[in-house]
Design a protein around this motif. Structure first.
Motif, mmCIF file in Angstrom:
data_model
loop_
_atom_site.group_PDB
_atom_site.id
_atom_site.type_symbol
_atom_site.label_atom_id
_atom_site.label_comp_id
_atom_site.label_asym_id
_atom_site.label_seq_id
_atom_site.Cartn_x
_atom_site.Cartn_y
_atom_site.Cartn_z
ATOM 1 N N ALA A 53 0.812 -1.220 0.000
ATOM 2 C CA ALA A 53 0.000 0.000 0.000
ATOM 3 C C ALA A 53 0.838 1.259 0.000
ATOM 4 C CB ALA A 53 -0.928 0.002 1.214
ATOM 5 N N ASP A 54 2.130 1.144 0.327
ATOM 6 C CA ASP A 54 2.968 2.345 0.392
ATOM 7 C C ASP A 54 3.106 2.976 -0.986
ATOM 8 O OD1 ASP A 54 5.883 3.618 0.085
ATOM 9 O OD2 ASP A 54 5.232 3.844 2.168
ATOM 10 N N PHE A 55 2.834 4.244 -1.032
ATOM 11 C CA PHE A 55 2.964 4.985 -2.292
ATOM 12 C C PHE A 55 4.043 6.053 -2.221
ATOM 13 C CE2 PHE A 55 1.844 9.059 -4.253
ATOM 14 C CZ PHE A 55 2.011 8.726 -5.596
ATOM 15 N N ALA A 56 4.028 6.821 -1.140
ATOM 16 C CA ALA A 56 4.859 8.020 -1.084
ATOM 17 C C ALA A 56 6.351 7.689 -1.096
ATOM 18 C CB ALA A 56 4.524 8.833 0.159
ATOM 19 N N THR A 57 6.764 6.670 -0.352
ATOM 20 C CA THR A 57 8.189 6.349 -0.268
ATOM 21 C C THR A 57 8.733 5.896 -1.612
ATOM 22 O OG1 THR A 57 7.826 5.657 2.023
ATOM 23 C CG2 THR A 57 9.913 5.030 1.001
ATOM 24 N N VAL A 58 8.042 4.936 -2.238
ATOM 25 C CA VAL A 58 8.538 4.419 -3.519
ATOM 26 C C VAL A 58 8.447 5.484 -4.605
ATOM 27 C CG1 VAL A 58 8.133 1.999 -2.982
ATOM 28 C CG2 VAL A 58 6.265 3.348 -3.934
ATOM 29 N N HIS A 59 7.428 6.325 -4.533
ATOM 30 C CA HIS A 59 7.300 7.397 -5.525
ATOM 31 C C HIS A 59 8.420 8.416 -5.364
ATOM 32 C CE1 HIS A 59 5.325 10.844 -7.647
ATOM 33 N NE2 HIS A 59 4.911 9.866 -8.428
ATOM 34 N N TYR A 60 8.751 8.746 -4.123
ATOM 35 C CA TYR A 60 9.831 9.694 -3.861
ATOM 36 C C TYR A 60 11.188 9.112 -4.267
ATOM 37 C CZ TYR A 60 13.077 12.627 -1.233
ATOM 38 O OH TYR A 60 14.114 13.454 -0.871
ATOM 39 N N PHE A 61 11.370 7.815 -4.082
ATOM 40 C CA PHE A 61 12.616 7.158 -4.453
ATOM 41 C C PHE A 61 12.659 6.763 -5.927
ATOM 42 C CE2 PHE A 61 14.536 5.407 -0.256
ATOM 43 C CZ PHE A 61 14.612 6.698 0.224
#
Length: 543
Positions: free
Chosen positions: A211-219
């Motif tokens: 469900a994580d979006f922000a971390t992978v999107h930022y990286f």
């Protein structure tokens, strides 16, 4: 008479809630099974397999790293006595209050080429440029694994520690009498007995990771979650986004299936002799300080360092961060979270009460239907909610065409979409808390109330609700905090010019300017600490 009984008001309300909250998932599955989509076909032939592989590697990496961190911590705090143990028991849960993308930005800023760590290394060793030395790049898939694991390991830590404390310590004592060392007892006794709890926790971590979006999107790590987001905002194709979401549902189904299978094979034969202070391993000398150092290392890396850096940002950028935007977005976030928590408490109370007063084979179905949204990642949930709401708005505008009244985006473009999505997403949390509180109320209280002439509604409001105050408060509080932290659904569903603290902070993270939203980030962390304190107090009173 039988028809009247089958259509009781409580049954109607419970089934309306269950069906209403499961409609988005039904629409998502239906849309994913529709005909070909050119956008999806293009993604399938080009990058979708890479996204799927990255998702699998991300989940596997986070699960393994979380296990390496949490299992030793859980065993140490459950079975050992060492310096600082009482503090570490609850402090090791603190990283749950930190969103992963905030930790990701903090460590990127700290370890980047222009960050203080590499600047210090160049000054100490006389290095002139990047060609003179090697330093790892944090903004990669392995870096994302580390960042996410640092905030998710407490799930496994808490569940494993609780499972160990509920086991009979006689089995551990027996392993000692057989000459096993503490490490051998850990691997041959404690881990096998806690297998079901471990698998359940790892399944939860797997779902949260996907469900994580922000971390992978930022990286800049492409996963299925970012694919859903990019497909909707980049190609404006709900059908393609729904099909990608269908692939994610398969992963979720596998995780839930593994969790269910683990619970079926877990049988507890003895729980007489729990763990107390006389049963603990005494770690003295260097062993005790090694245990203290391991716990402090994890806690520092996962919580103290990020929070310390955020406090430093807030101190140096106070004038820019303490502004009208912060107060406006904080107020909007608090309002949304309050609405959703109250709604979730009320609907879960009605559904659980129906389960209590009309027990039967099908009574639990409305609650299960309503809880399906919790397994959906935020981006997938946003697409699932948009499908029925967009259809409703479209049909309504077609029906009113020519009447002179054009409602426009009556539901899909308003706060209703956000509130509805949040209730679908977090209903399961409220349901679990309310249900566990209802179980503690004896059925004889219901019979006594009815014998005194009280109706079902009066029994609920005048008898049960006063007894459920703590459970309802816990349910509302947990939902409130989750709403404050929710990001992907807010990014996709928020109305024009509407921001929450989570979207506000993430926009500054994306622009490499978290310093200017440091107070907002700290506020999210501070609010997240409240349920951790509440859970810790409840566990202490229970013990």
């Amino acid at each position: 008479m039988q028809l009247k009984q089958s259509l009781s008001p409580w049954q109607c309300m419970a089934w309306l809630i269950g069906i209403g909250l499961s409609i988005p998932l039904a629409f998502l599955i239906f849309e994913a099974l529709q005909g070909e989509s050119e956008v999806f076909s293009h993604l399938w032939q080009s990058v979708l397999w890479d996204y799927t592989r990255n998702t699998i590697v991300l989940i596997a990496g986070v699960v393994v790293l979380s296990a390496f961190i949490a299992l030793p911590l859980g065993w140490l705090t459950a079975y050992c006595r060492f310096p600082g143990k009482r503090v570490f028991e609850w402090a090791l849960m603190l990283p749950l209050a930190l969103p992963a993308y905030i930790i990701a930005y903090v460590y990127t800023d700290l370890l980047d080429y222009a960050g203080p760590v590499q600047i210090w290394l160049r000054q100490q060793f006389g290095w002139q440029g990047p060609d003179d030395y090697w330093f790892f790049d944090l903004r990669t898939l392995p870096g994302a694994i580390v960042m996410i694991a640092l905030v998710l390991y407490p799930y496994l830590y808490l569940i494993f520690k609780t499972a160990l404390r509920e086991q009979s310590f006689k089995l551990v004592q027996a392993s000692q009498l057989m000459g096993m060392s503490p490490a051998q007892s850990f691997f041959k006794v404690s881990l096998p007995l806690s297998r079901g709890a471990i698998v359940a926790a790892l399944a939860l971590i797997s779902m949260e990771t996907m469900a994580d979006f922000a971390t992978v999107h930022y990286f800049a790590v492409s996963t299925l979650t970012t694919a859903v987001y990019d497909t909707w905002l980049g190609y404006y194709s709900l059908t393609a986004a729904a099909k990608i979401s269908g692939i994610m549902l398969l992963f979720l189904f596998v995780a839930l299936l593994l969790e269910r299978m683990s619970r079926k094979t877990q049988v507890v034969h003895e729980r007489q002799s729990g763990v107390n202070d006389t049963h603990l391993y005494d770690l003295t000398g260097y062993q005790g300080w090694l245990a203290w150092g391991f716990c402090m290392l994890i806690l520092s890396v996962a919580f103290f360092v990020p929070v310390g850096i955020l406090l430093n940002y807030a101190w140096h950028y106070f004038e820019q961060a303490w502004n009208a935007e912060f107060f406006n977005y904080a107020l909007q976030s608090l309002q949304i979270s309050l609405y959703v928590s109250v709604i979730a408490m009320l609907v879960s109370l009605l559904v659980v009460y129906y389960q209590r007063i009309e027990p039967g084979k099908l009574t639990n179905l409305p609650g299960r239907f309503a809880s399906t949204g919790y397994a959906l990642p935020g981006t997938v949930l946003a697409i699932a909610v948009l499908l029925p709401l967009t259809l409703f708005d479209t049909k309504l505008n077609e029906w009113l065409d020519g009447s002179g009244f054009e409602p426009g985006l009556l539901l899909s473009g308003t706060l209703f979409a956000m509130i509805f999505a949040y209730v679908v997403r977090f209903y399961a949390i409220a349901h679990g808390a309310v249900e566990s509180s209802f179980v503690r109320i004896s059925p004889s209280i219901d019979m006594a109330s009815l014998s005194l002439g009280k109706g079902r509604f009066q029994t609920l409001t005048q008898v049960h609700m006063p007894l459920l105050k703590r459970g309802l408060l816990t349910a509302g509080l947990l939902v409130f905090i989750e709403c404050m932290k929710e990001l992907p659904a807010a990014l996709l569903l928020r109305p024009f010019n509407f921001e929450t603290l989570a979207t506000h902070v993430y926009q500054y993270v994306s622009d490499e300017q978290l310093e200017l939203a440091s107070i907002s980030a700290l506020f999210i962390v501070l609010v997240g600490l409240v349920p951790l304190y509440w859970v810790n107090r409840s566990m202490e009173q229970h013990n």
